[in-house]
Design an enzyme around this catalytic site. Structure first.
Site, PDB file in Angstrom:
ATOM      1  N   GLY A  46       0.836  -1.194   0.000  1.00 31.43           N
ATOM      2  CA  GLY A  46       0.000   0.000   0.000  1.00 31.43           C
ATOM      3  C   GLY A  46       0.871   1.244   0.000  1.00 31.43           C
ATOM      4  O   GLY A  46       2.015   1.209   0.472  1.00 31.43           O
ATOM      5  N   GLN A  51       2.947   9.902   1.311  1.00 33.24           N
ATOM      6  CA  GLN A  51       4.233   9.182   1.309  1.00 33.24           C
ATOM      7  C   GLN A  51       5.092   9.534   0.099  1.00 33.24           C
ATOM      8  O   GLN A  51       6.285   9.231   0.091  1.00 33.24           O
ATOM      9  CB  GLN A  51       3.998   7.666   1.361  1.00 33.24           C
ATOM     10  CG  GLN A  51       3.393   7.211   2.678  1.00 33.24           C
ATOM     11  CD  GLN A  51       3.237   5.707   2.719  1.00 33.24           C
ATOM     12  OE1 GLN A  51       2.264   5.173   2.199  1.00 33.24           O
ATOM     13  NE2 GLN A  51       4.190   5.011   3.312  1.00 33.24           N
ATOM     14  N   CYS A  93       5.599  -0.170   7.499  1.00 36.98           N
ATOM     15  CA  CYS A  93       5.239   0.953   6.635  1.00 36.98           C
ATOM     16  C   CYS A  93       6.470   1.366   5.842  1.00 36.98           C
ATOM     17  O   CYS A  93       7.567   1.419   6.399  1.00 36.98           O
ATOM     18  CB  CYS A  93       4.757   2.120   7.506  1.00 36.98           C
ATOM     19  SG  CYS A  93       4.279   3.562   6.551  1.00 36.98           S
ATOM     20  N   LEU A  94       6.276   1.665   4.561  1.00 36.78           N
ATOM     21  CA  LEU A  94       7.415   2.068   3.722  1.00 36.78           C
ATOM     22  C   LEU A  94       8.053   3.363   4.227  1.00 36.78           C
ATOM     23  O   LEU A  94       9.215   3.632   3.933  1.00 36.78           O
ATOM     24  CB  LEU A  94       6.964   2.245   2.265  1.00 36.78           C
ATOM     25  CG  LEU A  94       6.511   0.962   1.549  1.00 36.78           C
ATOM     26  CD1 LEU A  94       5.952   1.298   0.181  1.00 36.78           C
ATOM     27  CD2 LEU A  94       7.649  -0.033   1.439  1.00 36.78           C
ATOM     28  N   HIS A 135      -4.884   1.230   7.438  1.00 31.65           N
ATOM     29  CA  HIS A 135      -3.526   1.780   7.523  1.00 31.65           C
ATOM     30  C   HIS A 135      -3.382   2.958   6.547  1.00 31.65           C
ATOM     31  O   HIS A 135      -2.837   4.003   6.903  1.00 31.65           O
ATOM     32  CB  HIS A 135      -2.518   0.658   7.209  1.00 31.65           C
ATOM     33  CG  HIS A 135      -1.082   1.077   7.204  1.00 31.65           C
ATOM     34  ND1 HIS A 135      -0.172   0.620   8.156  1.00 31.65           N
ATOM     35  CD2 HIS A 135      -0.375   1.897   6.386  1.00 31.65           C
ATOM     36  CE1 HIS A 135       1.017   1.158   7.896  1.00 31.65           C
ATOM     37  NE2 HIS A 135       0.920   1.936   6.830  1.00 31.65           N
ATOM     38  N   GLU A 136      -3.885   2.782   5.311  1.00 28.07           N
ATOM     39  CA  GLU A 136      -3.753   3.848   4.308  1.00 28.07           C
ATOM     40  C   GLU A 136      -4.639   5.046   4.649  1.00 28.07           C
ATOM     41  O   GLU A 136      -4.221   6.190   4.487  1.00 28.07           O
ATOM     42  CB  GLU A 136      -4.068   3.320   2.902  1.00 28.07           C
ATOM     43  CG  GLU A 136      -3.124   2.226   2.399  1.00 28.07           C
ATOM     44  CD  GLU A 136      -1.649   2.527   2.596  1.00 28.07           C
ATOM     45  OE1 GLU A 136      -1.245   3.698   2.467  1.00 28.07           O
ATOM     46  OE2 GLU A 136      -0.906   1.581   2.901  1.00 28.07           O
ATOM     47  N   HIS A 139      -2.926   7.224   7.019  1.00 28.87           N
ATOM     48  CA  HIS A 139      -1.948   8.114   6.369  1.00 28.87           C
ATOM     49  C   HIS A 139      -2.624   9.396   5.891  1.00 28.87           C
ATOM     50  O   HIS A 139      -2.065  10.486   5.995  1.00 28.87           O
ATOM     51  CB  HIS A 139      -1.325   7.430   5.147  1.00 28.87           C
ATOM     52  CG  HIS A 139      -0.130   6.581   5.455  1.00 28.87           C
ATOM     53  ND1 HIS A 139       1.023   7.082   6.008  1.00 28.87           N
ATOM     54  CD2 HIS A 139       0.109   5.253   5.260  1.00 28.87           C
ATOM     55  CE1 HIS A 139       1.911   6.104   6.147  1.00 28.87           C
ATOM     56  NE2 HIS A 139       1.385   4.976   5.704  1.00 28.87           N
TER      57      HIS A 139
END
Ligand code: NI
Length: 169
Positions: A46, A51, A93-94, A135-136, A139
């Site tokens: 994701g 991000q 998470c990236l 999660h997204e 963000h």
């Protein structure tokens, strides 16, 4: 298409609440394509617009590497309409490399959003897909998964992060 730079904690853009997407133009389509390419290259399941430094209410998700029945999902202006149950999962998470922690989230969600053409859709999801969607959406609200762990764990994370940041200087 191009791979964009992934912003890492503690970049301020990751803490900002995003603005809704209003124009479904070429610019948006190329941003979505870039985000998809960036997510696959990372690789990740994701990626949210903040991000890549864009404070807009947009995210892409593809969990097919773990559960192959699910296609690529583009979430635009999403909101959670219904949530049920509880599930705990070790998240990463990236934007927070080399750190994972257990997070508790709703096990089932119904999300209202639009697709990349601006058409309204509803997505019902459970398990890993429900986790990825929440999660997204976090963000897009300026929240990271470390905001959902216990204060003690979060302090531990911050100390460890400072140590690594010092070592890299
Ligand atoms: Ni993330």
């Amino acid at each position: 298409m191009a791979i964009r730079e992934i912003k890492k904690y503690p970049e301020p853009v990751l803490k900002k609440k995003t603005a809704p997407v209003t124009a479904f133009d070429e610019h948006l389509q190329s941003l979505i394509d870039d985000m998809v390419e960036t997510m696959y290259a990372a690789p990740g399941v994701g990626l949210a617009a903040p991000q890549v430094g864009i404070s807009k209410r947009l995210a892409v998700i593809d969990i097919s590497s773990r559960e192959e029945q699910y296609p690529l999902i583009v979430l635009i202006n999403p909101s959670i309409l219904k949530s049920e149950g509880e599930i705990e999962f070790e998240e990463g998470c990236l934007s927070i490399p080399e750190y994972t922690a257990k997070v508790t989230r709703a096990e089932q969600v119904v999300v209202g959003c639009t697709d990349r053409e601006g058409k309204e859709v509803e997505i019902e999801a459970g398990g890993l897909l429900a986790i990825a969607i929440q999660h997204e959406i976090d963000h897009l609200d300026g929240l990271l998964f470390i905001d959902r762990i216990s204060p003690i764990k979060r302090e531990f994370f911050k100390k460890r992060y400072k140590k690594i940041a010092r070592a890299e200087k």
